[in-house]
Design an enzyme around this catalytic site. Structure first.
Site, PDB file in Angstrom:
ATOM      1  N   LYS A 114      26.631  43.109  33.254  1.00  0.00           N
ATOM      2  CA  LYS A 114      28.069  42.915  33.459  1.00  0.00           C
ATOM      3  C   LYS A 114      28.770  42.682  32.123  1.00  0.00           C
ATOM      4  O   LYS A 114      28.263  41.957  31.271  1.00  0.00           O
ATOM      5  CB  LYS A 114      28.267  41.721  34.392  1.00  0.00           C
ATOM      6  CG  LYS A 114      29.693  41.449  34.823  1.00  0.00           C
ATOM      7  CD  LYS A 114      29.703  40.281  35.808  1.00  0.00           C
ATOM      8  CE  LYS A 114      31.091  39.892  36.250  1.00  0.00           C
ATOM      9  NZ  LYS A 114      31.053  38.753  37.216  1.00  0.00           N
ATOM     10  N   SER A 194      33.502  39.380  41.446  1.00  0.00           N
ATOM     11  CA  SER A 194      33.912  40.126  40.274  1.00  0.00           C
ATOM     12  C   SER A 194      32.829  41.063  39.720  1.00  0.00           C
ATOM     13  O   SER A 194      33.118  41.921  38.877  1.00  0.00           O
ATOM     14  CB  SER A 194      34.338  39.158  39.158  1.00  0.00           C
ATOM     15  OG  SER A 194      33.266  38.321  38.767  1.00  0.00           O
ATOM     16  N   SER A 218      31.007  35.804  43.363  1.00  0.00           N
ATOM     17  CA  SER A 218      31.109  37.025  42.561  1.00  0.00           C
ATOM     18  C   SER A 218      29.820  37.809  42.427  1.00  0.00           C
ATOM     19  O   SER A 218      29.832  38.928  41.926  1.00  0.00           O
ATOM     20  CB  SER A 218      31.653  36.692  41.168  1.00  0.00           C
ATOM     21  OG  SER A 218      33.030  36.411  41.242  1.00  0.00           O
TER      22      SER A 218
END
Length: 535
Positions: A114, A194, A218
């Site tokens: 990420k 996210s 997330s």
């Protein structure tokens, strides 16, 4: 929505694949070679076995994923950058294997990370914001651990900008750097966030595994929404140094994978102490096992947490089917269990987080190697100056609320909020787990993915991540059926298992048993990821 997904499959066919997901691999593909590995179904142990037997190299595997990203990702927008050294990393792994060096835990395995987590100077670490477009800080502790485990750091995944902590009207999966990450099951619907890019990349077989991060939901929400496994470990299991923060009281990184076994292997690789992250000093000394312990469901005690029943009939039906299956396999269901402090804890969470964000983001922006705004105040001003790029759909009211706190964690209102959020969540989970002698609490992870309307916010119907997030306890989601999308397709659903603090190994073993009892995960309608034997 379904028609768009089918069109995506039709237009993105690769030369080395045979048909779309759901089509059994045939005898030939892409020029007549016999299909060797279905990379959408082969787990890490299978990849390791193929490399050990000489039927696969890391270089070939990495090249396949780079090509697949190039073909599929312009539509999916899950990957913001491929590491220019990925091929060299893979070649070095193959050299080590050829030289007879003992293979390490992730030897030659491509991993996506990420884009709030630094992998070193090869790529920027942006958190999705153009404010950090030139920032190339030193590698995060978990990136170093991945390299030490032999992994190929393949690239960076898109995320909800600033991990979805800039505005209450934001849409999950959108960032100024990466645009909107699309759900591969239905491109007009949310991928959740996210860690949207990491989840989509794994679901679409752009990499076998990925790293996500979670403050509250997330990892588990995008994992469930995209039909994969995601684990938020106990806070302190994995170092956060080198990761763009929201809150040191709740943030953690964790694995995203297509199976519990793969998630366990990645977690074992990235877990461990880090002097730069004091929370890791509290973790028990024995390392986490790379393979979940074998267990069955007979006699397992699960506390049923019923979340927003009636709000999503599709979720209710899938959860009921899951509970029936587990009961039939011998699980003992304590139904329901209550978390009486959850409403008060949730009400205090945001008050605590905005103050912690102001404190922690200022420290990050001033840390070595980070370039761009040097404080939250400068970041707020940057966004105002670049509103056409950074704020075309929503504003930055959470940033402004955080700035107003001054990051002062000595204030009485902040201390009361954090104590309420953490203490009530721990008290509730401890009372449920110990009071009912539970192995875990079980709850639906998500409702079906909703249509995206940029600027309208996320249409969350239900979620079960809050208590574990605020308590810092482990939470893992596994695929648990799906719901019709209205166009002939299926939207994945997940079920979450929440365990006691530092109970990560036991929770992984339980999750593997639950995974084995439930239907196979829903696969997106994309070109099949199969690799022919002849290369």
């Amino acid at each position: 929505m379904r028609m768009a997904a089918v069109a995506l499959c039709a237009t993105l066919a690769l030369g080395v694949v045979a048909g779309c997901a759901g089509t059994p691999p045939g005898g030939t593909a892409g020029g007549g070679g016999t299909v060797d590995l279905d990379l959408d179904r082969t787990d890490l142990a299978g990849l390791e076995a193929a490399m050990a037997a000489g039927r696969l190299t890391s270089a070939r595997l990495t090249s396949f994923y780079i090509d697949r990203i190039a073909e599929l990702d312009p539509q999916l927008r899950a990957v913001v950058a491929v590491d220019p050294t990925a091929a060299a990393q893979a070649a070095e792994s193959d050299r080590r294997r050829a030289a007879g060096e003992p293979p390490r835990l992730l030897e030659g395995i491509p991993v996506l990370v990420k884009d709030n987590t630094s992998t070193g100077p090869q790529l920027p670490t942006t958190a999705g914001s153009t404010a950090l477009a030139g920032s190339r800080p030193p590698a995060a502790a978990i990136a170093t651990r991945l390299r030490e485990a032999g992994a190929v750091l393949l690239g960076k995944t898109n995320l909800s900008e600033w991990s979805n902590f800039r505005s209450g009207r934001s849409s999950s999966g959108w960032s100024a750097v990466g645009g909107l990450t699309r759900n591969p099951h239905s491109p007009g619907r949310t991928a959740c966030g996210s860690s949207a890019g990491s989840a989509v990349a794994v679901a679409a077989a752009l990499a076998p595994v990925a790293i996500g991060t979670e403050t509250d939901g997330s990892i588990v929400c995008p994992a469930a929404t995209n039909g994969i496994v995601g684990m938020k470990p106990t806070l302190g299991t994995v170092s956060r140094s080198g990761i763009v923060p929201i809150s040191a009281e709740q943030d953690t990184a964790g694995p995203m994978a297509r199976s519990v076994a793969d998630a366990a292997r990645v977690l074992a690789a990235i877990a461990g102490p880090d002097p730069a992250d004091p929370a890791t000093a509290q973790a028990p000394a024995p390392p986490l096992p790379a393979t979940p312990a074998a267990r069955d469901l007979d006699g397992v005690r699960l506390g049923v947490l019923r979340v927003a029943e009636g709000a999503s009939p599709e979720t209710d039906a899938a959860f009921a089917a899951t509970l029936r299956t587990l009961r039939d396999r011998g699980a003992v269901l304590v139904d329901p269990v209550e978390l009486p402090g959850s409403a008060d804890a949730a009400g205090a969470e945001l008050t605590a987080l905005v103050t912690e964000f102001a404190r922690d983001i200022d420290a990050y922006l001033r840390s070595p190697g980070v370039t761009g705004p040097a404080s939250l105040a400068e970041l707020v001003e940057y966004n105002r100056r670049h509103a056409d790029v950074e704020m075309p759909h929503w504003g930055q009211e959470l940033f402004e609320a955080a700035l107003a706190t001054g990051g002062d964690t000595g204030r009485a209102d902040y201390r009361a909020a954090r104590d309420t959020a953490t203490t009530l969540s721990r008290r509730d989970l401890d009372a449920a787990l110990a009071g009912h002698r539970l192995d875990a609490v079980i709850a639906p992870t998500n409702s079906p993915a909703w249509p995206v309307e940029l600027g309208a916010g996320d249409d969350f119907v239900l979620g079960s991540s809050g208590a574990a997030a605020m308590a810092g306890y482990p939470n893992i989601t596994v695929p648990a059926g799906g719901a019709p999308d209205g166009d002939g397709g299926t939207l994945p659903l997940g079920v979450s298992l929440i365990g006691p603090r530092w109970g990560d190994a036991e929770l992984l073993a339980l999750a593997a048993a639950v995974e084995a009892a439930l239907p196979e995960r829903v696969r997106p309608p994309l070109p099949a990821a199969v690799l022919p034997a002849d290369g």
